[in-house]
Design a protein around this motif. Structure first.
Motif, PDB file in Angstrom:
ATOM      1  N   ARG A 179      19.781  -2.017  27.511  1.00 20.13           N
ATOM      2  CA  ARG A 179      19.712  -0.610  26.208  1.00 20.13           C
ATOM      3  C   ARG A 179      19.471  -1.739  24.985  1.00 20.13           C
ATOM      4  O   ARG A 179      18.144  -0.582  24.224  1.00 20.13           O
ATOM      5  CB  ARG A 179      20.783   0.102  26.158  1.00 20.13           C
ATOM      6  N   ILE A 180      19.714  -2.270  24.332  1.00 13.93           N
ATOM      7  CA  ILE A 180      19.369  -3.104  23.121  1.00 13.93           C
ATOM      8  C   ILE A 180      18.994  -4.254  22.916  1.00 13.93           C
ATOM      9  O   ILE A 180      18.870  -4.978  22.498  1.00 13.93           O
ATOM     10  CB  ILE A 180      20.732  -3.406  22.074  1.00 13.93           C
ATOM     11  N   ARG A 181      18.085  -4.821  24.161  1.00 11.28           N
ATOM     12  CA  ARG A 181      17.637  -6.498  23.936  1.00 11.28           C
ATOM     13  C   ARG A 181      15.704  -6.092  23.060  1.00 11.28           C
ATOM     14  O   ARG A 181      16.023  -7.090  22.495  1.00 11.28           O
ATOM     15  CB  ARG A 181      16.660  -6.364  24.825  1.00 11.28           C
ATOM     16  N   ALA A 182      15.852  -5.162  22.461  1.00 11.29           N
ATOM     17  CA  ALA A 182      14.606  -4.415  21.327  1.00 11.29           C
ATOM     18  C   ALA A 182      15.266  -4.742  20.213  1.00 11.29           C
ATOM     19  O   ALA A 182      14.959  -4.921  19.519  1.00 11.29           O
ATOM     20  CB  ALA A 182      14.249  -2.930  21.498  1.00 11.29           C
ATOM     21  N   ALA A 183      16.417  -5.103  20.248  1.00 16.49           N
ATOM     22  CA  ALA A 183      16.831  -5.321  18.962  1.00 16.49           C
ATOM     23  C   ALA A 183      16.491  -6.793  18.389  1.00 16.49           C
ATOM     24  O   ALA A 183      15.821  -6.888  17.633  1.00 16.49           O
ATOM     25  CB  ALA A 183      18.242  -5.277  18.489  1.00 16.49           C
ATOM     26  N   ILE A 184      16.334  -7.888  19.456  1.00 17.23           N
ATOM     27  CA  ILE A 184      15.771  -9.399  19.300  1.00 17.23           C
ATOM     28  C   ILE A 184      14.435  -9.466  18.844  1.00 17.23           C
ATOM     29  O   ILE A 184      14.315  -9.984  18.179  1.00 17.23           O
ATOM     30  CB  ILE A 184      16.659  -9.693  20.688  1.00 17.23           C
ATOM     31  N   LEU A 185      13.898  -8.251  19.090  1.00 10.26           N
ATOM     32  CA  LEU A 185      12.696  -8.522  19.158  1.00 10.26           C
ATOM     33  C   LEU A 185      12.640  -8.036  17.599  1.00 10.26           C
ATOM     34  O   LEU A 185      11.200  -8.098  17.179  1.00 10.26           O
ATOM     35  CB  LEU A 185      11.855  -7.482  20.462  1.00 10.26           C
ATOM     36  N   LEU A 186      12.748  -6.769  17.601  1.00 15.57           N
ATOM     37  CA  LEU A 186      12.736  -6.320  15.878  1.00 15.57           C
ATOM     38  C   LEU A 186      13.472  -7.028  15.014  1.00 15.57           C
ATOM     39  O   LEU A 186      12.861  -7.828  13.889  1.00 15.57           O
ATOM     40  CB  LEU A 186      13.656  -5.267  15.907  1.00 15.57           C
ATOM     41  N   GLY A 187      14.228  -8.134  15.400  1.00 15.48           N
ATOM     42  CA  GLY A 187      14.613  -9.486  14.460  1.00 15.48           C
ATOM     43  C   GLY A 187      13.971 -10.378  13.844  1.00 15.48           C
ATOM     44  O   GLY A 187      13.760 -11.042  13.275  1.00 15.48           O
ATOM     45  N   ALA A 188      13.732 -10.834  15.189  1.00 20.98           N
ATOM     46  CA  ALA A 188      13.169 -12.045  15.372  1.00 20.98           C
ATOM     47  C   ALA A 188      11.566 -12.514  15.184  1.00 20.98           C
ATOM     48  O   ALA A 188      10.756 -13.309  14.811  1.00 20.98           O
ATOM     49  CB  ALA A 188      13.787 -12.480  16.833  1.00 20.98           C
ATOM     50  N   PHE A 189      10.885 -11.341  15.704  1.00 24.04           N
ATOM     51  CA  PHE A 189       9.088 -11.017  15.791  1.00 24.04           C
ATOM     52  C   PHE A 189       9.001  -9.682  14.625  1.00 24.04           C
ATOM     53  O   PHE A 189       7.689  -9.386  14.276  1.00 24.04           O
ATOM     54  CB  PHE A 189       8.774 -10.266  17.107  1.00 24.04           C
ATOM     55  N   PRO A 265      25.100  -0.595  13.375  1.00 27.30           N
ATOM     56  CA  PRO A 265      25.062  -1.861  13.059  1.00 27.30           C
ATOM     57  C   PRO A 265      26.714  -3.169  13.741  1.00 27.30           C
ATOM     58  O   PRO A 265      26.152  -3.602  14.267  1.00 27.30           O
ATOM     59  CB  PRO A 265      25.419  -2.286  11.443  1.00 27.30           C
ATOM     60  N   TRP A 266      27.167  -2.142  12.860  1.00 28.85           N
ATOM     61  CA  TRP A 266      28.789  -2.562  14.256  1.00 28.85           C
ATOM     62  C   TRP A 266      28.521  -2.891  15.584  1.00 28.85           C
ATOM     63  O   TRP A 266      29.455  -4.179  16.093  1.00 28.85           O
ATOM     64  CB  TRP A 266      30.268  -2.094  13.689  1.00 28.85           C
ATOM     65  N   ALA A 267      28.329  -2.131  15.970  1.00 24.46           N
ATOM     66  CA  ALA A 267      28.481  -2.475  17.728  1.00 24.46           C
ATOM     67  C   ALA A 267      26.966  -2.974  17.712  1.00 24.46           C
ATOM     68  O   ALA A 267      27.037  -4.312  18.837  1.00 24.46           O
ATOM     69  CB  ALA A 267      27.653  -1.023  18.506  1.00 24.46           C
ATOM     70  N   LEU A 268      25.112  -3.417  17.166  1.00 21.33           N
ATOM     71  CA  LEU A 268      24.659  -4.567  18.197  1.00 21.33           C
ATOM     72  C   LEU A 268      25.490  -5.931  17.005  1.00 21.33           C
ATOM     73  O   LEU A 268      24.917  -6.725  17.906  1.00 21.33           O
ATOM     74  CB  LEU A 268      23.835  -4.116  15.891  1.00 21.33           C
ATOM     75  N   GLU A 269      25.915  -5.897  16.101  1.00 18.96           N
ATOM     76  CA  GLU A 269      27.073  -6.880  15.794  1.00 18.96           C
ATOM     77  C   GLU A 269      27.954  -7.521  16.810  1.00 18.96           C
ATOM     78  O   GLU A 269      27.840  -8.538  17.717  1.00 18.96           O
ATOM     79  CB  GLU A 269      27.470  -7.265  14.414  1.00 18.96           C
ATOM     80  N   ARG A 270      28.441  -6.706  17.639  1.00 21.07           N
ATOM     81  CA  ARG A 270      29.779  -6.699  18.253  1.00 21.07           C
ATOM     82  C   ARG A 270      28.678  -6.948  19.358  1.00 21.07           C
ATOM     83  O   ARG A 270      28.834  -8.442  20.700  1.00 21.07           O
ATOM     84  CB  ARG A 270      30.161  -5.349  18.696  1.00 21.07           C
ATOM     85  N   ALA A 271      27.827  -6.698  19.809  1.00 20.68           N
ATOM     86  CA  ALA A 271      27.115  -7.095  20.980  1.00 20.68           C
ATOM     87  C   ALA A 271      26.322  -9.043  20.973  1.00 20.68           C
ATOM     88  O   ALA A 271      26.141  -9.504  22.152  1.00 20.68           O
ATOM     89  CB  ALA A 271      25.502  -5.566  21.575  1.00 20.68           C
ATOM     90  N   VAL A 272      26.072  -8.818  19.766  1.00 18.73           N
ATOM     91  CA  VAL A 272      24.937 -10.113  19.467  1.00 18.73           C
ATOM     92  C   VAL A 272      26.677 -12.097  19.759  1.00 18.73           C
ATOM     93  O   VAL A 272      25.756 -12.210  20.089  1.00 18.73           O
ATOM     94  CB  VAL A 272      24.597 -10.853  18.221  1.00 18.73           C
ATOM     95  N   ARG A 273      27.622 -10.552  19.232  1.00 14.99           N
ATOM     96  CA  ARG A 273      28.511 -11.991  19.137  1.00 14.99           C
ATOM     97  C   ARG A 273      28.878 -12.507  21.071  1.00 14.99           C
ATOM     98  O   ARG A 273      28.475 -13.730  20.812  1.00 14.99           O
ATOM     99  CB  ARG A 273      30.131 -11.734  18.861  1.00 14.99           C
TER     100      ARG A 273
END
Length: 358
Positions: A179-189, A265-273
């Motif tokens: 559901r939040i894989r698109a976050a990596i696309l938005l950050g990295a690309f 943002p906290w939920a996103l960072e938690r998922a990245v960790r």
């Protein structure tokens, strides 16, 4: 207007008026002391460093209360951070008069903070806050000058950001919840910051033209600077990925949580960790922000110059870009040797040709 007058009790009354017309006076036993004080005050008026004698008694703690009241017009998160900084400042200097704090005491304070285990960057931020508070006090003519300067600054930590490999970025992408894989696309690309990615709305993406236009940050607050609103051109391959994501997880914002509401943002960072533990080689401190560093490295490796990288990262100045990423640009030693060598060789060829003709 300034004068000294002897009173019936034998004391000398020195008085003057400041630039606002307010009268100030003090009494002295000796006339010479009255004259010296009057000379100091009138000289301060001429040089623009005059401070009301009553105002000069203001303590650091008292001024911090006033300063925070004026600072309260900023966004809530910014004010909260300022209050935390001010608490540290008041704990050290609160009872002292503003004008009594010396540069040596500021340096001793920052040294003590570092010895207590605080990071270099945090101590630097605290010193900057103290300098900001004193700058406003000088502007308000509460004190004639600030004890903070480049000499008292503890210096900023210049830690190079970790730049993930392309393989690590894709591994991180695959390890994230679907559901939040698109976050990596938005950050990295696209180089979006954490709050920008969480605040990005579907309407902020022009899927046909291939442009992402950040307009707000989480939850729907204005971006911090006008530069942050700069549109980001992205390739069709990325808009197709985002379009497929939107079709699957329909919502007003690109990123949503399991409940379908806007992702924080906290939920996103938690998922990245959580995801980074599944990726070989990613350091313990890897954050979503580091995806943005990958984006910068990608642009630099492709040959983009500093102005292009600055524009895509939406930095306010090229100085910020160079301070953070200068080590990623290719070494130009050989290029400069070649440039100079070409001129010297041409000169030598010219001289040899002239000798042959002669």
């Amino acid at each position: 207007m300034a004068s000294i007058k002897k009173r019936p009790d034998g004391k000398y009354r020195a008085r003057y008026r400041d630039e606002a017309g307010k009268e100030h006076a003090r009494h002295f036993v000796r006339k010479v002391d009255a004259q010296n004080w009057l000379d100091e005050q009138t000289a301060a008026l001429v040089t623009g460093t005059h401070v009301d004698p009553k105002t000069a008694k203001t303590t650091v703690a008292e001024w911090c209360v006033t300063w925070l009241d004026g600072y309260g017009t900023r966004r809530a998160s910014t004010v909260r951070q300022a209050r935390v900084h001010v608490a540290q400042i008041v704990a050290e200097f609160g009872k002292m008069r503003l004008g009594a704090v010396r540069p040596s005491q500021v340096k001793a304070w920052t040294t003590k903070l570092r010895a207590s285990g605080l990071s270099v960057s945090y101590v630097y931020a605290l010193h900057n806050r103290l300098a900001q508070i004193y700058s406003d006090a000088v502007h308000d003519k509460i004190v004639p000058r600030s004890p903070c300067s480049r000499r008292t600054s503890p210096g900023r930590a210049k830690q190079r950001p970790y730049v993930a490999t392309t393989g690590q970025i894709w591994a991180l992408h695959d390890a994230m919840p679907a559901r939040i894989r698109a976050a990596i696309l938005l950050g990295a690309f696209a180089g979006l910051r954490t709050a920008e990615a969480c605040g990005l709305r579907v309407s902020d993406v022009d899927f046909l033209r291939g442009v992402i236009s950040p307009a707000v940050q989480y939850p729907a607050l204005p971006l911090k600077t006008e530069t942050s609103k700069t549109p980001i051109p992205v390739p069709r391959s990325l808009t197709e990925e985002l379009s497929a994501h939107v079709a699957q997880w329909r919502a007003e914002t690109i990123l949503t949580g399991d409940d379908g509401a806007q992702l924080g943002p906290w939920a996103l960072e938690r998922a990245v960790r959580s995801a980074r533990q599944q990726v070989d080689g990613l350091p313990e401190g890897f954050r979503f922000q580091d995806c943005r560093h990958y984006f910068a490295s990608l642009l630099i490796a492709s040959g983009a110059n500093v102005k292009v990288v600055q524009a895509r990262l939406r930095h306010a100045s090229a100085t910020t870009t160079l301070d953070t990423y200068s080590h990623l640009w290719p070494d130009t030693d050989e290029a400069t040797r070649t440039a100079v060598d070409a001129v010297l060789v041409a000169r030598a060829d010219y001289l040899r040709t002239r000798e042959v003709i002669a």
